[in-house]
Design a protein around this motif. Structure first.
Motif, mmCIF file in Angstrom:
data_model
loop_
_atom_site.group_PDB
_atom_site.id
_atom_site.type_symbol
_atom_site.label_atom_id
_atom_site.label_comp_id
_atom_site.label_asym_id
_atom_site.label_seq_id
_atom_site.Cartn_x
_atom_site.Cartn_y
_atom_site.Cartn_z
ATOM 1 N N ALA A 1 33.531 44.591 40.568
ATOM 2 C CA ALA A 1 32.540 44.766 39.452
ATOM 3 C C ALA A 1 33.325 44.638 38.252
ATOM 4 O O ALA A 1 33.009 44.065 37.379
ATOM 5 C CB ALA A 1 31.972 46.130 39.612
ATOM 6 N N ALA A 2 34.546 45.430 37.808
ATOM 7 C CA ALA A 2 35.189 45.433 36.592
ATOM 8 C C ALA A 2 35.718 43.793 36.558
ATOM 9 O O ALA A 2 35.782 43.582 35.341
ATOM 10 C CB ALA A 2 36.386 46.451 36.825
ATOM 11 N N LEU A 3 36.213 43.117 37.352
ATOM 12 C CA LEU A 3 36.635 41.914 37.370
ATOM 13 C C LEU A 3 35.684 41.034 36.773
ATOM 14 O O LEU A 3 35.778 40.177 35.866
ATOM 15 C CB LEU A 3 37.493 41.519 38.580
ATOM 16 C CG LEU A 3 38.003 39.903 38.522
ATOM 17 C CD1 LEU A 3 39.094 39.798 37.598
ATOM 18 C CD2 LEU A 3 38.253 39.571 40.084
ATOM 19 N N VAL A 4 34.448 41.022 37.468
ATOM 20 C CA VAL A 4 33.341 39.989 37.128
ATOM 21 C C VAL A 4 32.928 40.569 35.582
ATOM 22 O O VAL A 4 32.532 39.491 34.916
ATOM 23 C CB VAL A 4 32.056 40.600 38.066
ATOM 24 C CG1 VAL A 4 30.976 39.793 37.635
ATOM 25 C CG2 VAL A 4 32.453 39.617 39.394
ATOM 26 N N ILE A 5 32.853 41.768 35.371
ATOM 27 C CA ILE A 5 32.341 42.185 34.050
ATOM 28 C C ILE A 5 33.112 41.681 32.868
ATOM 29 O O ILE A 5 32.807 41.185 31.749
ATOM 30 C CB ILE A 5 32.086 43.715 34.150
ATOM 31 C CG1 ILE A 5 30.768 43.727 34.794
ATOM 32 C CG2 ILE A 5 31.504 44.082 32.718
ATOM 33 C CD1 ILE A 5 30.569 45.412 35.339
ATOM 34 N N ALA A 6 34.448 41.747 33.316
ATOM 35 C CA ALA A 6 35.454 41.321 32.423
ATOM 36 C C ALA A 6 35.450 39.752 32.170
ATOM 37 O O ALA A 6 35.610 39.151 30.804
ATOM 38 C CB ALA A 6 36.920 41.537 32.704
ATOM 39 N N ILE A 7 35.321 39.127 33.238
ATOM 40 C CA ILE A 7 34.971 37.668 33.017
ATOM 41 C C ILE A 7 33.766 37.365 32.483
ATOM 42 O O ILE A 7 33.728 36.301 31.578
ATOM 43 C CB ILE A 7 35.129 37.022 34.573
ATOM 44 C CG1 ILE A 7 36.586 37.056 35.081
ATOM 45 C CG2 ILE A 7 34.744 35.541 34.520
ATOM 46 C CD1 ILE A 7 36.597 36.720 36.505
ATOM 47 N N ASP A 8 32.799 37.952 32.749
ATOM 48 C CA ASP A 8 31.444 37.701 32.089
ATOM 49 C C ASP A 8 31.585 37.837 30.357
ATOM 50 O O ASP A 8 31.237 37.217 29.514
ATOM 51 C CB ASP A 8 30.104 38.512 32.443
ATOM 52 C CG ASP A 8 28.937 38.248 32.299
ATOM 53 O OD1 ASP A 8 28.397 37.007 32.591
ATOM 54 O OD2 ASP A 8 28.269 38.883 31.301
ATOM 55 N N GLY B 1 28.506 28.065 38.733
ATOM 56 C CA GLY B 1 29.853 28.142 39.173
ATOM 57 C C GLY B 1 30.155 29.781 39.469
ATOM 58 O O GLY B 1 30.759 30.150 40.406
ATOM 59 N N LEU B 2 29.867 30.829 38.316
ATOM 60 C CA LEU B 2 30.265 32.035 38.348
ATOM 61 C C LEU B 2 29.283 32.586 39.407
ATOM 62 O O LEU B 2 30.034 33.712 40.100
ATOM 63 C CB LEU B 2 29.972 32.613 36.845
ATOM 64 C CG LEU B 2 30.823 32.587 35.826
ATOM 65 C CD1 LEU B 2 30.302 32.802 34.518
ATOM 66 C CD2 LEU B 2 32.233 32.714 36.049
ATOM 67 N N VAL B 3 28.010 32.410 39.555
ATOM 68 C CA VAL B 3 27.291 33.173 40.761
ATOM 69 C C VAL B 3 27.981 32.699 41.992
ATOM 70 O O VAL B 3 27.931 33.541 42.647
ATOM 71 C CB VAL B 3 25.665 32.649 40.490
ATOM 72 C CG1 VAL B 3 25.079 32.973 41.877
ATOM 73 C CG2 VAL B 3 24.991 33.178 39.528
ATOM 74 N N PHE B 4 28.255 31.478 42.061
ATOM 75 C CA PHE B 4 29.132 31.124 43.565
ATOM 76 C C PHE B 4 30.094 31.715 43.814
ATOM 77 O O PHE B 4 30.469 32.393 44.855
ATOM 78 C CB PHE B 4 29.327 29.482 43.493
ATOM 79 C CG PHE B 4 30.255 29.284 44.678
ATOM 80 C CD1 PHE B 4 29.698 28.953 46.049
ATOM 81 C CD2 PHE B 4 31.421 29.223 44.604
ATOM 82 C CE1 PHE B 4 30.159 28.549 47.003
ATOM 83 C CE2 PHE B 4 32.482 28.836 45.600
ATOM 84 C CZ PHE B 4 31.506 28.468 47.106
ATOM 85 N N ALA B 5 31.304 32.196 42.750
ATOM 86 C CA ALA B 5 32.253 32.737 42.874
ATOM 87 C C ALA B 5 32.282 34.162 43.129
ATOM 88 O O ALA B 5 32.776 34.724 43.718
ATOM 89 C CB ALA B 5 33.237 32.665 41.621
ATOM 90 N N ILE B 6 31.240 34.873 42.440
ATOM 91 C CA ILE B 6 30.932 35.937 42.763
ATOM 92 C C ILE B 6 30.424 36.325 43.943
ATOM 93 O O ILE B 6 30.894 37.568 44.835
ATOM 94 C CB ILE B 6 29.606 36.702 41.589
ATOM 95 C CG1 ILE B 6 30.475 36.711 40.212
ATOM 96 C CG2 ILE B 6 29.099 37.922 42.081
ATOM 97 C CD1 ILE B 6 29.377 36.878 38.949
#
Length: 197
Positions: free
Chosen positions: A70-77, A154-159
């Motif tokens: 979650a922390a990684l995804v939020i940072a990327i977002d 792409g982000l949704v796929f990667a997540i």
């Protein structure tokens, strides 16, 4: 009594701006209920007990994986939002409509319901049958509001793939549920309070 004629039934596309808040919430809760039911039925067809997916895991490994992802995804977002033009991340205003005027407790409840329902179907049922790659393609496709732009798709796929990976690594559905919950809740709260500032 007048007979119902199916041929007279008309379906017309509706944008998120044409739906009032009550109907938006009804649609959101209804789709999540349908997602959960499909997930349970799919699990039963696989001859698996849906309730065993929710068995309490041993140790805290699942918590670290879930919170870490979650922390990684939020940072990327946040990085994406900073460096990518807003129109390239546009979801048609759906997330803003869902979260911008919602009470904090309701954002938490919505995030919890979505994470449990979607992870039950996608990681718990579908991934068991076809693996994380094809599950992620389906997951990205059902998030149709992102399909107009390749970056959010792409982000949704990667997540989704990452959620599948932590499910495999931890052996418990609670890891992707926690990650999904934290991502949705924190992003919902960001949308909610960014608009007040």
């Amino acid at each position: 009594m007048k007979k119902f004629d199916l041929r007279k039934l008309k379906i017309k596309p509706v944008t998120v701006d044409q739906i009032d808040d009550r109907m938006l919430l009804i649609n959101l809760y209804a789709t999540q209920a349908i997602t959960l039911v499909i997930g349970f039925i799919w699990l039963l067809f696989q001859k698996r007990n849906p309730f065993l997916l929710f068995a309490p895991p041993e140790g805290l490994k699942y918590l670290y994986f879930g919170a870490g992802l979650a922390a990684l995804v939020i940072a990327i977002d946040f990085l994406t939002a900073r460096f990518v033009p807003e129109e390239a991340n546009d979801d048609g205003g759906v997330n803003e409509r869902i979260f911008k005027n919602r009470a904090t407790w309701h954002i938490v409840v919505l995030s919890l319901i979505v994470s449990i329902c979607e992870e039950t179907l996608f990681r718990g049922a579908i991934q068991h049958g076809i693996g994380p790659y094809w599950t992620s393609i389906i997951f990205a496709t059902i998030h149709v509001r992102y399909l107009k732009h390749w970056i959010p798709t792409g982000l949704v796929f990667a997540i989704s793939y990452a959620l599948g990976w932590i499910y495999i690594k931890t052996g418990t559905l609670w890891a992707p549920i926690i990650a999904h919950f934290l991502i949705d809740m924190i992003m919902g709260l960001v949308i909610r309070f960014r608009r007040e500032a």
